[in-house]
Each structure stands twice: as C-alpha cells, then as structure tokens.
Design a protein around this motif. Structure first.
Motif, short mmCIF file in Angstrom:
data_model
loop_
_atom_site.label_atom_id
_atom_site.label_comp_id
_atom_site.label_asym_id
_atom_site.label_seq_id
_atom_site.Cartn_x
_atom_site.Cartn_y
_atom_site.Cartn_z
N ALA A 282 0.90 -1.41 0.25
CA ALA A 282 -0.28 0.06 -0.59
C ALA A 282 0.21 1.11 -0.11
N THR A 283 0.86 2.44 -0.93
CA THR A 283 1.34 3.52 -1.03
C THR A 283 -0.09 4.91 -0.96
N LYS A 284 -1.18 3.99 -0.75
CA LYS A 284 -1.95 5.22 -1.09
C LYS A 284 -2.97 4.71 0.24
N PHE A 285 -3.95 5.68 1.19
CA PHE A 285 -5.63 5.37 3.05
C PHE A 285 -6.76 6.34 2.00
N MET A 286 -7.39 5.59 1.14
CA MET A 286 -8.21 5.48 0.37
C MET A 286 -9.89 6.09 1.65
N THR A 287 -10.49 7.45 1.55
CA THR A 287 -10.99 6.90 2.18
C THR A 287 -12.53 7.62 1.11
N VAL A 288 -13.01 6.51 1.03
CA VAL A 288 -14.34 6.97 0.13
C VAL A 288 -16.00 6.74 0.41
N GLN A 289 -16.21 7.98 -0.03
CA GLN A 289 -17.63 7.98 0.84
C GLN A 289 -18.43 8.33 0.22
N VAL A 290 -19.79 7.99 0.43
CA VAL A 290 -21.10 8.18 -0.54
C VAL A 290 -21.85 8.30 0.09
N GLU A 291 -22.74 9.66 -0.69
CA GLU A 291 -23.91 10.46 -0.04
C GLU A 291 -24.51 10.55 -0.35
N ALA A 292 -25.86 11.19 0.70
CA ALA A 292 -26.90 11.59 -0.10
C ALA A 292 -27.21 9.78 -0.89
N GLY A 293 -27.46 9.06 -0.87
CA GLY A 293 -28.07 7.86 -1.16
C GLY A 293 -29.30 7.32 -0.35
N ARG A 294 -30.22 6.80 -1.33
CA ARG A 294 -31.36 5.94 -0.52
C ARG A 294 -31.55 5.70 0.42
N ASP A 295 -30.40 4.33 0.54
CA ASP A 295 -30.01 4.03 1.88
C ASP A 295 -29.13 3.67 1.85
N LEU A 296 -28.75 2.94 3.54
CA LEU A 296 -27.02 2.73 3.84
C LEU A 296 -26.42 1.72 2.41
N GLU A 297 -27.95 0.59 2.04
CA GLU A 297 -27.69 -1.04 1.46
C GLU A 297 -26.54 -0.30 -0.37
N GLU A 298 -27.37 0.77 -0.68
CA GLU A 298 -27.23 1.48 -1.58
C GLU A 298 -25.86 1.63 -1.87
N CYS A 299 -25.30 3.07 -0.55
CA CYS A 299 -24.28 3.67 -0.62
C CYS A 299 -23.36 2.83 -0.09
N ARG A 300 -23.65 1.85 0.28
CA ARG A 300 -22.08 0.79 1.05
C ARG A 300 -21.94 -0.28 -0.93
N LYS A 301 -22.46 -0.37 -1.93
CA LYS A 301 -22.28 -0.58 -2.87
C LYS A 301 -21.85 -0.31 -3.47
N VAL A 302 -21.77 1.63 -3.83
CA VAL A 302 -21.13 2.01 -4.83
C VAL A 302 -19.69 2.29 -4.21
N ALA A 303 -19.41 2.47 -2.77
CA ALA A 303 -18.38 2.22 -1.86
C ALA A 303 -17.71 1.19 -2.48
N TYR A 304 -18.22 0.16 -2.12
CA TYR A 304 -17.28 -0.95 -2.26
C TYR A 304 -16.41 -1.49 -3.80
N ALA A 305 -17.53 -0.58 -4.60
CA ALA A 305 -17.45 -1.16 -5.35
C ALA A 305 -16.29 -0.39 -6.79
N ILE A 306 -16.18 0.89 -5.65
CA ILE A 306 -14.93 1.97 -6.08
C ILE A 306 -13.79 1.04 -5.38
N SER A 307 -14.06 0.44 -4.24
CA SER A 307 -12.77 0.78 -3.38
C SER A 307 -12.18 -1.18 -3.99
N HIS A 308 -13.02 -1.62 -4.70
CA HIS A 308 -12.77 -3.07 -4.98
C HIS A 308 -12.64 -3.33 -6.42
N SER A 309 -12.46 -2.42 -7.53
CA SER A 309 -11.79 -2.58 -8.49
C SER A 309 -10.51 -2.43 -8.43
#
Lengths: 409, 409
Positions: A282-309
């Motif tokens: 690791a050379t970078k520490f990233m905070t992926v913050q997803v806001e103003a979603g309909r529910d926690l689940e969809e925010c987590r889906k987006v955050a994990y899609a970014i974090s796992h790619s």
C-alpha cells in the motif's frame, strides 16, 4: 511501507483494570517470535464477539461462537499465530477444544467453555496443538495488566507494525480506559488471511448493551475496510468489559452508553484503519464516502464497487485521476434506477464530474494534485436520499502482486 | 502474450452472404490505423443485440437499444475506435445521432433509426464526430463481403491480436455460414473498457427465435468471462441473420433452430474466450467449473468468487496450488447454508480437497504440475443439486498492474 502508521509508543497502550495479558514464544511455526497470547479476564467481565461469515470458517471460530452462546462467563482468550487451524476438519475442532481444556485447567476455570480460542496463520495444515499447550504456562507466568504492546506484537503475522490504541473518557466522575489491539495486513494474505481485533474497557455494561455496542462499532469500523475483497476464514472482533472501574452498570441507550459506544467505536475505527494502512504494497490510504443515497445498502454498494475495482486501485497507485474508471464502477455497482446525470463526484474538495460527465470547470491538474497525496478522499454524492456510507481501502501496487505471487507460507 | 491465441489466418474468416464490411483510417485518435468500420446488411436481415448493464452506459449504447426497439429494419452498423463517446452527456447523444444520420444518407436508408452506432476508446472525451462522418465514404467505397479480417482489425483498441472465427453447418441440404469478430483485451482497460462482438449468419430465422438465440448464446459465452470484474460502459454483442442462404425461416425450438443455436453459441464462446486469452499480462487461461449446485445462480456465485479473487489470480500467475485461497473464496461466495464438508475441489483431474480440508491422497507436486500448464481447469463439486456453471478467466500478473498503472490514454 505502511501509510501514515507507526507502532504504538511504549506506555501509550494503557492498562485496563481486570485484563491481564501474557505471551510466549511457543515455536508454533517459527523460532524466536512471540506467537502465543493469553488474555485473562477478571470475574464478572462481559464479552461479546463478531466473527467471519465465511462458511469455511476455522475450528476456533466455530468453538468461540459456541462458547459465547453457552452463556458461561468467559475467563480467558487464547490466540496463536503461525497456524489458522482452518480447513482442518474434525481433528482441528479437537485441537481447539484441547487448547481450551488445557487453559481452563491452568486457570482453575470450571469449564473449557469459559475459554475463547483464536488462531491465525497458514490454512489447511494441522495445528501443532502440543506446542500450543506447552506454551501456555509461560503465558500465565508473565500475565500482567501492562502488557498490551507485547500482546499486539504477539498476534502479528505478516504485519509490518504492531497495532494498538488507547482512549480515556470520564463517566460519572470516574476515568474509563479503553485499549485495543488488532492484526491483519490489509492485503489479506495468502494463508494468513485473518483480521483480529480485541478491545477491552474497565467500564461496567450490561450484556445486552455490549452486544448492541459491538454491532454499532463493527458496522462503522471493521466492516468498512477492504483491501482485495477476500473475506478470511478466521476474522474476529471481541469486546471485553471488566467493570473494574467502579461505575454502575451501563444500560443501553443511556447517555453513558452513548459516550462509551462512541469512544469504543473510535478505537475500533483506528484499529481497522491501521489494517488498511499496513496493507502490503500500500502507498495510498483512500476514504470512499458515498452520500445522499436512498439507503445504506446502495451507498455501500457504490463504495465497495469503487474500493474493489483493480482498475481504480492501480490508478490510485499511479496517482492518475482516472475518472472514467470511477464513473464506470458507480455505473455497475447495482444501484436501482440510478440517474447518472444527477450525481457528483469529488476528489478531495475538487468537483470532477457532474451531469453525466466531466465537470466544466475541472482541470486535470486539480485531480492530479489530489491523487499525489498519501491520503485521498473520494466523494460520491448520489443526490437521491439521506443515507451515506464510508469505506476505507488502499491502492494496488506491484508489491501486491509480488507479495502474493512470490510468497507461500 | 495471449494464451494459446493467434490472429485468424487469411481466408479463415468466411464471407456471409448479405453482409458487406468496409473500413477506413479516420484519424479519430491515432494516425495510420483502421479505426472506423461499417457493416452493411442486405434487406430483410434480422438483428438482435445484448448490451452492457452499466448505468453509465455510453450514448451509442442507448441509441442502438432505441433503434433496435423501434422495430425498423436495421441496414447498417457503424463502429469507431479511439473514443467511447461515454460520459459525454447530451452532446454525446447528438454526436451518435449525427453519425447515424450521415450513414443513413450515404446508404439511402429511410431513417437514421436503421443504423446501429458503436464506439470504443477513451471515456469522458468528446467524440470527434466530424472525423467519424468524414471517414464514412471511404468505408462505403471498400465495402465487400470478404473483409472480415480487416473488420476484426478495425475494431481493435489495445488488443494484441485480431479475433475472429467462422463455422459452417448444413441445414436442409444447404451450407450455412457463421462468422464473428470480437474485441476487448481481457483485462478491461483504462478508458478502453469495451468488449464488442458481431456475429453474422446467412441463415433465415424469425425475430423471436433470434432473440431467444442471443440470450442463450450470451449466457454461455460473453456472460461467462471475467478478467477483473469491471463491467464497461460500452459492452455490446450483436447477432445478424441475413437469410441469404435460401433456407426457410427457422422458428424457435425446431431441430434447425437447435443446430443453428449451438453453432452460433460455439462461435460466440470462442470469441469470448479469445478476449480472456488476450488479457493483458495474462499468462494462464483458467476454466472455473462449478457442478452439482442447487441452481445456476449459486454455481455462478462460486465461480465468480474464485475468478475475481486477486489472491487466487496472483497464485495462478505464480503457479502456486494455493488451496486455502480457493476454499476461502468458496466460503465467502454467499451460497446459502453450504456444507463445506460435502464438497470436492479438483485442479485438473487431481482431487485436492474434500471433507472440509486437504484430500488425504493429495500430494502438493500433483497440484503444482497442474498449475504449471497454460490452461487450467478448476472444478468445484458442491454435491447438493444438478445445476452447473462455467466461468473463464485469466491470471493476474505484474504486467496487469504495470499496464493499468502506467498507461493513460
């Protein structure tokens, strides 16, 4: 090298009254290293745990869950490194039970179910249970309250630095101490795939409130980190509350509960983030913050899609503000009827995309400047609700491939 | 280098009566390369398409779906490389429409909705639509039926080799030809993230049957490959049936339908596998086969968990038969109440794990021998049902990180 992370200073990990820690060099896999830890708890300590959901979970995970469910008072935890006792079938379960029996005997506990066993290390190899049991007396000999740094070192496997934090708060005019340690080196390792966390406090808290607290804390800490998306066979987080501070027992949803909850969540969060910061390569520490979603689940889906790619993680390694990769990940995250034209994407404070494409005022140099930092905030504003979620992750470097391709324990 | 894959031999891609292909060097992004393709279809050709589910899908994807849904007869396809026309908002949609209008005019088609547009290349940059339109006359000038290899080359972006296959079958005493081309280089590229496939036949088939056929074929070919789990903004597969062979129109679920379906699925499968074999940095081609599951969904979950794990992919790169990583992936795949003790894991023909751990007779050398091969079969037998699923993928090498970290189009 770990990203903005160093081992705890001597004396920075504060003793927690009622918690004694003892370690040994038991030669479980390697010579001359601490590889066995006993955490002894004073009478009346409340314990709660959260464990991996991997269905190939290790024998000690199954046994620890059973022992917690028995309702018997937990008197001690035992943790070995060097061998995960996972994928070991019925013999592995017997080894975990033998370890508990041996420690219960040494401590004069009534039942082996008062011991919680943990293992981390290679999978699919038989636990050298004789060496584990032979190491227990040495652990008991050096049991003391001021042994947290040794304990943090004793649970390391391929971690570069030991991980531990303490925090003090004041409740009812008394000082409450919280100290925790964790292990795991982010890029979840070949056969060394475990995240472990142990957090103790001298507060008194009801079992119900403690179980509510651990769910709250884990959902905001250990459940918010990802390195490569692989979930281990042995992941465990344990909270312990000895009640030795002398305050009255905290009940759920009181002001004291909220204060303790927030403090323990803070320690859990730092311990979880430390695992990502120590991600190999690791050379970078990233905070992926997803806001103003309909529910926690969809925010987590987006955050994990970014974090796992892997495409995004390699772009972060290259300090490349590659917006197309991030927008594509948002697009395939599986959010129901997402209006891609309504959302905004920020790198740090810089608005980089809106109206379905590059933001008009955005200049590539602005994005590149953010990407050069060792700590990067990626913010996605979905503009369709009130929910939000945060995931912490690290980048994906040559060293990740090197370590995971070259290394075989 | 691609794994067991080379470009089609001259003359190996057979003309399909009723399909003419013309290409041009339109300088869309780079000089001196084929970057524009027109596929002209004879009257009466049936067309069906399957497109990316990415919600950030490109303008041409949206427009092609609309044009197919209009029910108007499709007369031509136009494909440009060098720019994906994705993340380009309303101007991107206008550019795609202008391209269709220009080609419809040149071909004397009644409506722009008779044209299907496709783009692949960088995301988030404006399509140089003037150069696209300026290149169309050259494409039309060199339209001919024997231009499939040129067409395969014209749609390449970062592909190392052109991809195309032909197959002939006999129906009702007549020879039916199927020829297809694809592009995509497996490790789905930064800003070059597209898989495209075009398969044509001179068989006659009803629209209903063709749409049934494409679902069948795509679920056994393009939907069974993965490199890094990233889904692009532009992925498209198109089937075209000109009916010029002179056979009667094939209806769904007849013997002729099944024969055509299987032949077209075979071509689609080879084209899809070629994308994985050309994965950048790929050194191994893996077939992950999950058998005896309760339903297709759970089999696919397990196959994708194995295929997406960076830990497993780096182990394949290292020829390391690292069973723990595979068992852990099966364990976290999300299969409902999986009995890990009931399943078996094979590498090639070698039984490596059963009863929740390493198989008794298994020797590490056996696994290592399988892992050294360029083509590896991973077989998981769940022993709880009749369903099965197969996913093709490749390994994860230094070059993957290098290409995706160093490269910025």
């Amino acid at each position: 090298m770990p990203v903005n992370l160093s081992a705890p200073q001597a004396n920075s990990l504060l003793p927690v009254k009622g918690v004694q820690l003892g370690f040994a060099e038991a030669n479980i896999r390697k010579q001359n290293r601490k590889d066995l830890l006993v955490i002894k708890l004073s009478e009346g300590t409340r314990v709660a745990g959260v464990f991996t959901k991997n269905q190939f979970c290790a024998a000690p995970v199954t046994l620890s869950k059973d022992h917690l469910a028995s309702g018997n008072e937990i008197r001690a935890l035992v943790v070995n490194t060097g061998n995960a006792n996972a994928g070991t079938g019925e013999p592995g379960m017997q080894h975990a039970k033998q370890t508990c029996v041996a420690l219960a005997d040494l401590l004069g506990a009534k039942s082996a179910s008062q011991i919680l066993p943990f293992s981390t290390g290679v999978i699919l190899e038989s636990l050298p249970v004789d060496r584990v049991i032979a190491g227990l007396p040495a652990c008991i000999e050096n049991l003391k309250e001021d042994n947290w740094l040794n304990a943090a070192e004793a649970i390391m496997t391929t971690d570069i630095v030991a991980k531990g934090y303490s925090k003090r708060i004041s409740l009812e005019g008394k000082t409450i101490t919280i100290t925790g340690i964790s292990k795991g080196s982010g890029m979840i390792h070949p056969n060394m795939a475990t995240m472990l966390g142990y957090i103790a406090t001298d507060a008194a808290i009801s079992q119900l409130a403690l179980e509510q607290l651990i769910d709250y804390a884990v959902n905001r800490s250990f459940n918010c980190i990802t390195v490569d998306g692989d979930t281990s066979t042995n992941d465990s987080l344990i909270l312990m509350a000895t009640g030795q501070s002398g305050i009255a027992e905290i009940q759920a949803d009181t002001a004291d509960y909220l204060a303790l909850r927030d403090a323990m969540t803070e320690v859990a969060t730092l311990l979880a983030q430390a695992i990502v910061r120590d991600g190999e390569g690791a050379t970078k520490f990233m905070t992926v913050q997803v806001e103003a979603g309909r529910d926690l689940e969809e925010c987590r889906k987006v955050a994990y899609a970014i974090s796992h790619s892997p495409l995004i993680k390699t772009a972060f390694f290259a300090s490349d503000p590659n917006l197309g990769r991030i927008l594509a990940a948002i697009g395939y995250a599986g959010v129901d009827s997402l209006d891609v034209n309504a959302m905004q994407l920020y790198l740090g404070d810089v608005l980089v995309a809106e109206n379905g494409g590059r933001a008009q005022a955005y200049q590539e140099e602005q994005g590149a400047a953010v990407m050069k930092e060792p700590e990067i905030l990626v913010r996605v504003v979905l503009n369709r609700g009130e929910a939000s979620a945060t995931v912490w992750t690290c980048d994906f470097s040559y060293d990740y491939v090197k370590i995971n391709a070259d290394y075989r324990s």
